[in-house]
Design an enzyme around this catalytic site. Sequence first.
Site, PDB file in Angstrom:
ATOM      1  N   HIS A 101       0.836  -1.203   0.000  1.00 17.43           N
ATOM      2  CA  HIS A 101       0.000   0.000   0.000  1.00 17.43           C
ATOM      3  C   HIS A 101       0.873   1.257   0.000  1.00 17.43           C
ATOM      4  CE1 HIS A 101      -3.650   2.108   0.113  1.00 17.43           C
ATOM      5  NE2 HIS A 101      -4.286   1.459   1.061  1.00 17.43           N
ATOM      6  N   ALA A 102       2.102   1.127   0.496  1.00 19.19           N
ATOM      7  CA  ALA A 102       3.020   2.273   0.475  1.00 19.19           C
ATOM      8  C   ALA A 102       3.352   2.694  -0.944  1.00 19.19           C
ATOM      9  CB  ALA A 102       4.304   1.926   1.235  1.00 19.19           C
TER      10      ALA A 102
END
Length: 216
Positions: free
Chosen positions: A190-191
């Site tokens: 998700h980063a």
Amino acid sequence: MFTPIDPNTWPRRDHFNYYRNILPVGYTVSVRLDVTRFRAMLAHRGLKFYPSFIWCVSHTILSHPAFRMGVDKEGNPGVHDVVHPNYTVFHEDDHTFSDCWTEHNEDFAAFYRAFQADQAAYGQNHGIKAKPGQPGNFYCISCVPWLDFTAYSSHVAGGGQPNLFPVITYGKAVEENGRVTMPLALNIAHAAADGWHTSQFINDLQALLDTVTLTL
């Protein structure tokens, strides 16, 4: 080439820091790709599906910086100009697999020939890594041709960081009502990417499969 991201102008700076350092989470999106036209085009031209599809994925990734992310030695994020496919080779004799990689080339014919050469040179090597010298700027792609799955997810055990690079798995193609589809799962940190980035990538990949004509 690895280009650092300027944190002062990066809209996703806070998102990256949060999902990298506070809540390190990855996610998986599973979709069905329509490969009706793509498979017919390959059959007409006598091209193999695996290297041709890998090239399409690699080509699409070039237009999506979120899928070419990495970090430097200090952990600062940046973007590689290209990521090379690291793909699996299945061994029929003992039902194991090995990783292999081929340098991406925007010239499809050059990539296809390099893929075939790597298969000839390293395809019979057993063990995890069939070909030495894997570059740091890579992504993972593999196939589960025996299974028409509805979802497929990989996890990093022990609380480790999810991969910033995409991990892509596709499955068995099936025909129904004259259309051929196959499942595809994409795992990503998700980063590195939000749902918008993943949606754009998958939509662009489908558009390429619907229109591309590959030649040697």
